[in-house]
Design a protein around this motif. Structure first.
Motif, PDB file in Angstrom:
ATOM      1  N   ASN A 630      -6.228 -12.756  93.255  1.00 15.40           N
ATOM      2  CA  ASN A 630      -5.676 -12.431  91.922  1.00 15.40           C
ATOM      3  C   ASN A 630      -6.781 -12.439  90.868  1.00 15.40           C
ATOM      4  OD1 ASN A 630      -3.086 -12.031  92.680  1.00 15.40           O
ATOM      5  ND2 ASN A 630      -2.310 -14.029  92.003  1.00 15.40           N
ATOM      6  N   TYR A 634      -7.191  -9.157  88.783  1.00 16.30           N
ATOM      7  CA  TYR A 634      -6.806  -9.072  87.377  1.00 16.30           C
ATOM      8  C   TYR A 634      -7.991  -9.293  86.420  1.00 16.30           C
ATOM      9  CZ  TYR A 634      -2.227  -8.880  89.408  1.00 16.30           C
ATOM     10  OH  TYR A 634      -1.158  -8.487  90.143  1.00 16.30           O
ATOM     11  N   ASP A 658     -10.965 -17.190  85.907  1.00 16.92           N
ATOM     12  CA  ASP A 658     -11.548 -15.845  85.753  1.00 16.92           C
ATOM     13  C   ASP A 658     -11.660 -15.526  84.268  1.00 16.92           C
ATOM     14  OD1 ASP A 658      -9.214 -14.276  84.689  1.00 16.92           O
ATOM     15  OD2 ASP A 658      -8.302 -14.958  86.586  1.00 16.92           O
ATOM     16  N   ARG A 677       6.392  -9.660  88.187  1.00 15.47           N
ATOM     17  CA  ARG A 677       5.095  -9.050  87.865  1.00 15.47           C
ATOM     18  C   ARG A 677       5.069  -8.797  86.365  1.00 15.47           C
ATOM     19  NH1 ARG A 677       2.471  -4.705  90.386  1.00 15.47           N
ATOM     20  NH2 ARG A 677       0.738  -6.157  90.449  1.00 15.47           N
ATOM     21  N   ASN A 681       1.080  -4.459  83.996  1.00 15.19           N
ATOM     22  CA  ASN A 681       0.034  -4.499  85.028  1.00 15.19           C
ATOM     23  C   ASN A 681       0.370  -3.618  86.218  1.00 15.19           C
ATOM     24  OD1 ASN A 681      -1.302  -6.242  83.514  1.00 15.19           O
ATOM     25  ND2 ASN A 681      -0.943  -8.069  84.764  1.00 15.19           N
ATOM     26  N   PHE A 687       3.111  -7.080  94.851  1.00 15.38           N
ATOM     27  CA  PHE A 687       4.572  -7.165  95.000  1.00 15.38           C
ATOM     28  C   PHE A 687       5.184  -8.324  94.230  1.00 15.38           C
ATOM     29  CE2 PHE A 687       3.086  -5.115  98.945  1.00 15.38           C
ATOM     30  CZ  PHE A 687       3.750  -3.911  98.822  1.00 15.38           C
ATOM     31  N   LEU A 691       2.189 -15.591  94.107  1.00 15.25           N
ATOM     32  CA  LEU A 691       2.303 -16.850  93.371  1.00 15.25           C
ATOM     33  C   LEU A 691       3.600 -17.582  93.720  1.00 15.25           C
ATOM     34  CD1 LEU A 691       0.897 -16.010  89.823  1.00 15.25           C
ATOM     35  CD2 LEU A 691      -0.168 -17.346  91.631  1.00 15.25           C
TER      36      LEU A 691
HETATM   37  P1  ADP Z   1       0.978  -9.670  92.575  1.00 15.94           P
HETATM   38  O1  ADP Z   1      -0.417 -10.010  92.224  1.00 15.94           O
HETATM   39  O2  ADP Z   1       1.155  -9.207  93.926  1.00 15.94           O
HETATM   40  O3  ADP Z   1       1.694  -8.870  91.544  1.00 15.94           O
HETATM   41  P2  ADP Z   1       1.420 -12.514  92.247  1.00 15.94           P
HETATM   42  O4  ADP Z   1       2.643 -13.326  92.499  1.00 15.94           O
HETATM   43  O5  ADP Z   1       0.175 -12.972  92.925  1.00 15.94           O
HETATM   44  O6  ADP Z   1       1.809 -11.034  92.579  1.00 15.94           O
HETATM   45  O7  ADP Z   1       1.202 -12.519  90.707  1.00 15.94           O
HETATM   46  C1  ADP Z   1       2.264 -12.304  89.851  1.00 15.94           C
HETATM   47  C2  ADP Z   1       1.816 -11.717  88.540  1.00 15.94           C
HETATM   48  O8  ADP Z   1       0.997 -12.624  87.853  1.00 15.94           O
HETATM   49  C3  ADP Z   1       0.912 -10.534  88.672  1.00 15.94           C
HETATM   50  O9  ADP Z   1       1.636  -9.330  88.782  1.00 15.94           O
HETATM   51  C4  ADP Z   1       0.056 -10.568  87.452  1.00 15.94           C
HETATM   52  O10 ADP Z   1       0.655  -9.863  86.433  1.00 15.94           O
HETATM   53  C5  ADP Z   1      -0.001 -12.016  87.106  1.00 15.94           C
HETATM   54  N1  ADP Z   1      -1.278 -12.659  87.485  1.00 15.94           N
HETATM   55  C6  ADP Z   1      -1.536 -13.377  88.616  1.00 15.94           C
HETATM   56  N2  ADP Z   1      -2.798 -13.826  88.617  1.00 15.94           N
HETATM   57  C7  ADP Z   1      -3.351 -13.390  87.434  1.00 15.94           C
HETATM   58  C8  ADP Z   1      -4.654 -13.543  86.847  1.00 15.94           C
HETATM   59  N3  ADP Z   1      -5.590 -14.216  87.421  1.00 15.94           N
HETATM   60  N4  ADP Z   1      -4.880 -12.948  85.646  1.00 15.94           N
HETATM   61  C9  ADP Z   1      -3.909 -12.260  85.046  1.00 15.94           C
HETATM   62  N5  ADP Z   1      -2.660 -12.084  85.553  1.00 15.94           N
HETATM   63  C10 ADP Z   1      -2.403 -12.654  86.748  1.00 15.94           C
END
Ligand code: ADP
Length: 724
Positions: A630, A634, A658, A677, A681, A687, A691
Motif C-alpha cells: 500500500n 499510494y 510513506d 476504498r 483512488n 479491492f 486492510l
Molecule cells: P486496496 O489497496 O486494495 O484498495 P486496502 O484495504 O489495502 O485495499 O486499502 C483500503 C484503502 O485504503 C485503499 O483503497 C486506499 O484508498 C487507502 N489506503 C491504504 N493504504 C494507504 C496509504 N498508505 N496511503 C493512502 N491511502 C491508503
C-alpha cells in the motif's frame, strides 16, 4: 353681578326636561331648581338662594363645587357620565351615579350670566354596567336572591296587613268626621231656634263638648296610630327599595362575571335560543361581533343549521339535564370562511324560583389545536405502522416500569413464537446462539449505560422449529429530561436470506480462488524453470521478461490469497498456526521481497529491535507485505518509505511510513472495513480487502492496528502484537 330676568330664567328652565337648576356666582348660588333637581338632591325649596356648598354640605370634599367655580370663572361647560356623587338621601350618605352638565350661559358680551345645571340619575344604568362578581358568587347571589324574595314576600304580607289596618283607621276616622259634621249641623240649627232653647242648647252644647273632646281624644289616638303606621310603611318601603336594588345588583354582577370571564360563556333565553349574554371569548370562537346579542342563535350563526348544536341546546329546555361534550366538531364561519373546529363544552339549564328553565348557559373551550395535533400524530403512527408492516420489521420495546417485553406480531412470527403468554426478555435471549449471547448482552449494557445505540447481526434458533435464523437488531435507549432511562426499544429484521446469499458468495469466492491457485502454482514453477534456462544460455532479454512475468504471477497469487483468506474468514475457517519467531527478521525478509518486486522506492529501517513473538508467521507476513505494498501503491511520486520495529508499551510495534497522498480524516476509521476504498483512488487497482484482512488477523492476535495520516503529506500505519 347681573341677575336674569324672569322671562330669561323661565326660557332656560323650560328647555330642560331633566333635573335642572340655575346657579349664579362662583359659589353656585341656587337661583332656581326644578322639582326633579330637588328630588335628586333630596331637598326642599328652602335651598333656593343658598350657595351649593350651604345647600348640600355633603358635597364638601367632592369635586363638584370646584367645577362650578371653574365653569363660572372660565365660561366652560363641564360634563360627565356615570359620575358617582355621594348625596344625603333619606338622611343617609348614598352613592348615586349621574350624567351631568354644568353649562355657562353667557350674555352678548360673552360674560357668564348663569350656570345651567342639568343632571340625570343613571345609577340603574351604571349598576347594570358595573361588574364585580366572580363565577362562584353566582350561586351565593342566587341564594341571597331567594332569601330576599322570601323576605320580600313576608314584607309584602306585612304591608298588606298594615294597609288593612290603615284602611280600618281611615274608615273609623271618616265615621267620626261624619258624626262631627252632623252634630255641628244640629247645633247650628238649634242656635237659630232662639233664645228659649238657649238653656237646653247650652246643656246640649256641654254634652256635645264632652262628646267632642272624646272624639278629639279618639282622633289624637288615631293620628298617633296613623303616624306610627306611616313610619312603619316608610321602613317597609325602604327595605323594599333596598331589596330591589340588591336584586338588580345581583343580576348585573352575574352579567359582568360572564363578560369578564376568561372562558367563553353565552346565555341563551327561551327555546329560540336568544343570545342574552355573550362574552368576548365566545364571540371570538364564533367569529362574530357583539351585534349578534339579542338575536336567535340560528340567525346569528346560520352555519349551525344542520349541525347538532341548535337541537342540543333546545332540548335542554325540555330535559333540564346538563350536557357535557368533548372534542365535538363544529363548522363555523370565521374570517369569512367556514372552518372546522373542535370544542369541549358544558350546557347547563338555568332555573327560576319555581324550577322552570328560563335559559341555558353554555361554557366552551376550543381544543382544535390539541385535537389536530393528536390526529396528526395518529396519522403519522398509522404511516409508521404501515411502513413497519411493509418492511416486515419486528418492533419491540421494554416497559421500564414492569420490565415486560412488548412486541408486534411480525416479531413473534420472525422468532417463531407461538406461546399463549407474552414472550419474556429472558426467553428471547435464551434463543440466541452461544457465540452471540455475550455480544448481545454487552451491547445492551452499553446502550443502557448511555454509550450509544446498537446495531448487531447475530444468529438464533427459532422457537417453533429450532431452525437457525440470522437477525439484525437495532436498539435505542431514550432518556427522559432528568437523564433517567425511560424507554428501550428497537427493530428486528430477519436477514437469514441475505446471510445465506453472502455465505454462498463466500463459498464461491473461496472455491474460485482455490481453483485459480493450482494453475498459478504450476505457472510459477514453469516460469522459474524457463528463467534458469535463459540465464544459462545468457539470454538476458528472455530472462528479464520472465522475471517480470514472475512478479505479475506473484501479485496475482497474493490477490487470490487475499480472496481465499476473506472467504475463510467469513466462514469462520481461518485458523492461526502460531509459532515463536523473530518479528524483526520477518520484517527484513518481507521488505527484501518488496524491494525485489518494486525497485522504484527505497525502503529504510529507522529502528529495528530484536523482538520475539508468538504468532502465525505467514499471516503476520501477509499483514506487513500488505502495508508495504500500500505504501508503494499510494505514494507513486515519492520514493521514501520508512519502517520501524520496536518494543513500545510492552508490545511489539511495527510502523510503515510513506510520504504519499495521505488519507482524509473521515476515511481513516473506515479503511479497515471490508471492501472499503477511498472514493478518488479508483485509478489505483485494488479491492479494498487488504486492510480488512490485516485488521482481522491482528485482532485475532490480540493486537491493534491503526493509522496516522495527513492528506497530501503521507501516512503511517502501525500495528502492535503481544510479546512472546
Ligand atoms: P486496496 O489497496 O486494495 O484498495 P486496502 O484495504 O489495502 O485495499 O486499502 C483500503 C484503502 O485504503 C485503499 O483503497 C486506499 O484508498 C487507502 N489506503 C491504504 N493504504 C494507504 C496509504 N498508505 N496511503 C493512502 N491511502 C491508503
Amino acid at each position: 353681578m347681573s341677575f336674569l330676568s324672569n322671562e330669561q330664567l323661565l326660557a332656560v328652565f323650560n328647555l330642560t326636561k331633566t333635573a335642572t337648576a340655575i346657579h349664579v356666582t362662583e359659589d353656585a348660588i341656587i337661583q332656581t331648581a326644578n322639582d326633579a333637581m330637588l328630588q335628586v338632591w333630596d331637598k326642599d325649596r328652602s335651598v333656593i338662594g343658598k350657595s351649593l356648598a350651604d345647600a348640600l354640605p355633603e358635597l364638601k370634599g367632592q369635586p363638584f363645587i370646584d367645577m362650578f367655580k371653574r365653569v363660572w370663572n372660565e365660561g366652560l361647560t363641564i360634563s360627565g357620565k356615570d359620575t358617582p356623587a355621594d348625596l344625603i338621601i333619606d338622611g343617609k350618605i348614598t352613592t348615586v351615579y349621574f350624567d351631568f352638565e354644568y353649562r355657562a350661559i353667557k350674555d352678548e358680551d360673552g360674560k357668564t350670566i348663569c350656570i345651567l345645571h342639568t343632571a340625570t340619575d343613571v345609577t340603574d344604568r351604571f349598576m347594570g354596567k358595573e361588574a364585580l362578581i366572580r363565577m362562584r358568587e353566582k350561586e351565593e347571589a342566587l341564594e341571597r336572591e331567594q332569601a330576599l324574595n322570601e323576605e320580600l314576600a313576608a314584607s309584602n304580607e306585612e304591608l298588606a296587613a298594615i294597609n288593612e289596618e290603615y284602611l280600618q283607621i281611615q274608615e273609623s276616622l271618616s265615621q267620626l268626621n261624619e258624626e262631627l259634621e252632623r252634630r255641628i249641623e244640629i247645633r247650628t240649627k238649634d242656635l237659630a231656634d232662639g233664645l228659649e232653647r238657649e238653656l237646653a242648647l247650652n246643656e246640649s252644647q256641654l254634652r256635645l263638648n264632652d262628646e267632642l273632646s272624646t272624639i278629639n281624644e279618639e282622633m289624637t289616638a288615631s293620628n298617633e296610630e296613623l303616624l306610627s303606621t306611616n313610619e312603619e310603611l316608610a321602613m317597609v318601603q325602604e327595605r323594599l327599595n333596598r331589596k330591589i336594588y340588591l336584586l338588580a345588583e345581583s343580576e348585573s354582577r352575574f352579567r359582568s362575571l360572564v363578560e369578564q370571564s376568561p372562558v367563553a360563556i353565552a346565555l341563551f333565553k327561551s327555546t329560540d335560543l336568544l343570545i342574552e349574554i355573550v362574552n368576548d371569548q365566545m364571540l371570538q370562537i364564533w367569529g362574530k361581533t357583539a351585534d349578534i346579542k339579542g338575536k336567535p342563535l340560528a340567525i346569528a350563526m346560520p352555519e349551525l343549521i344542520g349541525q347538532p348544536f341548535i337541537p342540543i341546546l333546545t332540548d335542554i329546555f325540555t330535559t333540564g339535564e346538563t350536557l357535557f361534550a368533548y372534542e365535538s366538531k363544529a363548522a363555523i364561519i370565521r374570517d369569512g370562511e367556514l372552518t372546522d373546529g373542535y370544542f369541549n363544552f358544558i350546557c347547563q339549564p338555568v332555573k327560576d324560583d319555581s324550577g322552570e328553565i328560563i335559559s341555558v348557559l353554555q361554557v366552551v373551550t376550543e381544543v382544535t389545536a390539541q385535537v389536530k395535533a393528536r390526529l396528526e400524530v395518529q396519522k403519522a403512527e398509522e404511516i409508521m405502522r404501515f411502513a413497519i408492516d411493509a418492511a416486515k420489521l419486528g418492533v419491540w420495546h421494554i416497559n421500564t416500569e414492569t420490565n415486560a417485553l412488548i412486541y408486534n406480531t411480525t416479531l413473534a412470527d420472525i422468532f417463531g413464537y407461538q406461546g399463549e403468554e407474552n414472550m419474556s426478555y429472558e426467553q428471547a435471549i435464551a434463543q440466541v446462539t452461544e457465540d452471540y449471547r455475550d455480544v448481545i448482552n454487552d451491547e445492551i449494557q452499553k446502550a443502557i449505560s448511555g454509550r450509544g445505540d446498537y446495531d448487531i447481526t447475530y444468529s438464533q434458533r427459532r422457537f417453533n422449529d429450532g431452525e437457525l435464523i440470522w437477525l439484525r437488531s437495532l436498539g435505542k435507549v431514550t432518556k427522559d429530561e432528568n437523564g433517567d432511562f425511560s424507554t428501550f426499544s428497537g427493530f428486528v429484521m430477519d436477514v437469514t436470506e441475505s446471510k445465506k446469499d453472502e455465505e454462498r458468495k463466500n463459498d464461491f469466492i473461496g472455491m474460485v480462488s482455490h481453483e485459480l491457485k493450482t494453475p498459478l502454482t504450476s505457472l510459477n514453477g514453469y516460469l522459474q524453470l524457463l528463467q534458469n534456462k535463459a540465464k544459462k544460455s545468457n539470454d538476458t532479454f528472455t530472462s528479464g521478461a520472465l522475471e517480470i512475468a514472475g512478479k505479475q504471477v506473484k501479485k496475482m497469487t497474493s490477490m487470490i490469497n487475499g480472496f481465499l483468506n476473506i472467504s475463510r474468514l467469513e466462514s469462520g475457517k481461518i485458523i492461526l498456526n502460531k509459532s515463536t519467531f523473530r518479528l524483526d527478521e520477518l520484517l527484513r525478509s518481507t521488505v527484501e521481497e518488496a524491494v525485489v518486486m518494486d525497485s522504484d522506492h527505497s525502503i529504510s529501517f529507522t529502528r529495528v529491535d530484536a523482538i520475539e513473538i508468538f504468532a502465525d508467521y505467514d499471516k503476520i507476513s501477509n499483514v506487513i507485505s500488505n502495508l508495504l505494498s500500500n505504501a508503494i501503491k499510494y505514494a507513486p511520486n515519492s520514493k521514501d518509505i520508512e519502517v520501524t520495529c520496536q518494543i513500545a508499551d510492552h508490545t511489539a510495534l511495527i510502523s510503515v511510513r510513506d510520504e504519499g497522498m495521505g488519507i482524509n480524516p473521515e476515511d481513516t476509521e473506515k479503511l479497515f472495513e471490508r471492501y472499503y476504498r477511498v472514493e478518488n483512488n479508483h485509478t489505483i487497482s485494488g479491492f479494498g480487502i487488504g486492510l480488512y484482512l490485516s485488521a482481522e488477523i491482528i485482532e485475532r492476535h490480540n493486537g491493534k492496528i491503526w493509522v496516522e495520516s495527513e492528506l497530501g503529506k503521507g501516512s503511517t500505519f502501525y500495528f502492535n502484537l503481544p510479546l512472546a
